[in-house]
Design a protein around this motif. Structure first.
Motif, PDB file in Angstrom:
ATOM      1  N   ASN A  13      97.456  48.808  26.633  1.00  0.00           N
ATOM      2  CA  ASN A  13      96.631  47.675  27.040  1.00  0.00           C
ATOM      3  C   ASN A  13      97.390  46.648  27.875  1.00  0.00           C
ATOM      4  OD1 ASN A  13      94.285  48.640  25.771  1.00  0.00           O
ATOM      5  ND2 ASN A  13      94.936  47.794  23.807  1.00  0.00           N
ATOM      6  N   ASP A  14      98.706  46.797  27.952  1.00  0.00           N
ATOM      7  CA  ASP A  14      99.526  45.871  28.746  1.00  0.00           C
ATOM      8  C   ASP A  14      99.858  46.425  30.129  1.00  0.00           C
ATOM      9  OD1 ASP A  14      99.688  44.057  26.583  1.00  0.00           O
ATOM     10  OD2 ASP A  14     101.343  45.188  25.713  1.00  0.00           O
ATOM     11  N   LEU A  15      99.408  47.643  30.426  1.00  0.00           N
ATOM     12  CA  LEU A  15      99.734  48.282  31.702  1.00  0.00           C
ATOM     13  C   LEU A  15      98.792  47.830  32.813  1.00  0.00           C
ATOM     14  CD1 LEU A  15     100.287  51.930  30.376  1.00  0.00           C
ATOM     15  CD2 LEU A  15     102.056  50.229  30.891  1.00  0.00           C
ATOM     16  N   ASN A  16      99.272  47.940  34.054  1.00  0.00           N
ATOM     17  CA  ASN A  16      98.373  47.647  35.168  1.00  0.00           C
ATOM     18  C   ASN A  16      97.439  48.841  35.373  1.00  0.00           C
ATOM     19  OD1 ASN A  16      99.470  49.610  36.977  1.00  0.00           O
ATOM     20  ND2 ASN A  16     101.091  48.210  37.600  1.00  0.00           N
ATOM     21  N   PRO A  17      96.379  48.720  36.156  1.00  0.00           N
ATOM     22  CA  PRO A  17      95.367  49.777  36.279  1.00  0.00           C
ATOM     23  C   PRO A  17      95.915  51.151  36.659  1.00  0.00           C
ATOM     24  CG  PRO A  17      94.532  47.751  37.224  1.00  0.00           C
ATOM     25  CD  PRO A  17      95.963  47.495  36.882  1.00  0.00           C
ATOM     26  N   SER A  18      96.851  51.215  37.604  1.00  0.00           N
ATOM     27  CA  SER A  18      97.379  52.513  38.035  1.00  0.00           C
ATOM     28  C   SER A  18      98.221  53.158  36.938  1.00  0.00           C
ATOM     29  CB  SER A  18      98.200  52.359  39.321  1.00  0.00           C
ATOM     30  OG  SER A  18      99.261  51.450  39.138  1.00  0.00           O
ATOM     31  N   GLU A  19      99.002  52.353  36.229  1.00  0.00           N
ATOM     32  CA  GLU A  19      99.819  52.880  35.122  1.00  0.00           C
ATOM     33  C   GLU A  19      98.924  53.295  33.955  1.00  0.00           C
ATOM     34  OE1 GLU A  19     103.383  49.739  36.305  1.00  0.00           O
ATOM     35  OE2 GLU A  19     102.076  49.380  34.573  1.00  0.00           O
ATOM     36  N   LYS A  20      97.858  52.521  33.726  1.00  0.00           N
ATOM     37  CA  LYS A  20      96.952  52.818  32.614  1.00  0.00           C
ATOM     38  C   LYS A  20      96.224  54.138  32.830  1.00  0.00           C
ATOM     39  CE  LYS A  20      93.655  50.502  29.594  1.00  0.00           C
ATOM     40  NZ  LYS A  20      92.884  49.252  29.351  1.00  0.00           N
ATOM     41  N   ALA A  51     103.771  54.923  40.415  1.00  0.00           N
ATOM     42  CA  ALA A  51     103.247  54.414  39.148  1.00  0.00           C
ATOM     43  C   ALA A  51     103.772  55.235  37.981  1.00  0.00           C
ATOM     44  CB  ALA A  51     101.721  54.431  39.161  1.00  0.00           C
ATOM     45  N   VAL A  52     103.932  56.554  38.196  1.00  0.00           N
ATOM     46  CA  VAL A  52     104.504  57.417  37.155  1.00  0.00           C
ATOM     47  C   VAL A  52     105.935  56.982  36.855  1.00  0.00           C
ATOM     48  CG1 VAL A  52     105.203  59.763  36.530  1.00  0.00           C
ATOM     49  CG2 VAL A  52     103.044  59.385  37.770  1.00  0.00           C
TER      50      VAL A  52
END
Length: 283
Positions: A13-20, A51-52
């Motif tokens: 829940n703390d990740l940005n959209p691409s990481e999520k 992002a990976v």
């Protein structure tokens, strides 16, 4: 390094959209990851290779290769429900409560072992062993952890302090110096009083250590050394339960490691405290 899936669940829940997107894809299809290149994972998750790479670093891995190996190990040893905590329902009978609470507490320790960095722990042991003064800060349930640390380190004649008064915590912190150590205990890592105390300690020149949940939070981001614990919240709780057990376990590890490192110097103090408390026993 194990516990990759546990780490992802904790920080998702703390990740940005691409990481999520990547995190959600991994949690949904963990068995596929060992066969995917970094490009394949980026394409399948609808994200990017950069992002990976960022996600791997956030999770504490040197690179995608190490991360992919640990995912494979996780999926090989874990069944579908291994990392699930049991929620507590008001209608549960005593037998169910005993089993669920005990399972949650044991699981929080097991999961903490998966994310506790040996390198960070060794650094913490080294600075505490050499420190002239060690402060432990915490409020509420976390103060109980600080008090437990105070009691343990007092046994080996370490100059330690812990107080529930947050004004005194700030005063303690302001008088620390280089070579001293301050330990902030807060599962969320967002407790305002604890953050303020550890910030003052850091500005005073002390080495700062955090004991918080795994991932990015205000206190761990500020501290020099981070000791992470893992104990996902469940719905029916009046306060910290399994997270407290995980934090106490980290304090036990710290104390035992410091006492072992300094055993030649502290053996007499352990014997002194053992003998002096005998008079408090009935038999």
């Amino acid at each position: 390094m194990y516990g990759s899936l546990i780490r992802i669940k904790e920080i998702i829940n703390d990740l940005n959209p691409s990481e999520k997107k990547i995190a959600e894809y991994i949690l949904k299809t963990p068995k596929e990851i060992s066969d995917l290149s970094i490009k394949d994972l980026a394409d399948k998750s609808g994200s990017s290779q950069s992002a990976v790479v960022r996600l791997c670093k956030i999770l504490g891995y040197k690179g995608y290769k190490e991360f992919r190996i640990t995912i494979a190990k996780d999926t090989a040893k874990a069944n579908k429900d291994e990392n699930m905590y049991n929620d507590i329902n008001p209608q549960d009978d005593i037998d169910t409560i005993i089993k669920n609470i005990s399972y949650n507490n044991k699981k929080s320790i097991d999961n903490t072992v998966e994310v506790l960095s040996k390198e960070a722990l060794e650094k913490a042991v080294k600075v505490i062993s050499k420190a002239d003064k060690v402060d432990f800060y915490g409020v509420g349930a976390s103060y109980l952890i600080a008090l437990d640390a105070f009691q343990k380190f007092t046994r080996i004649n370490k100059n330690v302090r812990a107080t529930s008064d947050t004004h005194l915590q700030i005063e303690f912190a302001s008088n620390l110096k280089k070579g001293d150590v301050a330990v902030a205990i807060s599962y969320s890592g967002e407790t305002k009083d604890t953050f303020e105390s550890i910030e003052v300690a850091k500005n005073a020149g002390a080495t700062t250590i955090s004991i918080t949940k795994f991932g990015s939070n205000s206190i761990s981001n500020l501290c020099d050394i981070n000791l992470f614990v893992l104990s996902p919240e469940i719905t029916f709780r009046s306060g910290a339960m399994s997270s407290r057990i995980a934090q106490l376990n980290v304090v036990d590890i710290l104390f035992t490691s410091v006492a072992g490192r300094m055993f030649g110097d502290v053996k007499k103090f352990l014997e002194n405290t053992r003998m002096s408390t005998r008079i408090k026993r009935i038999k």
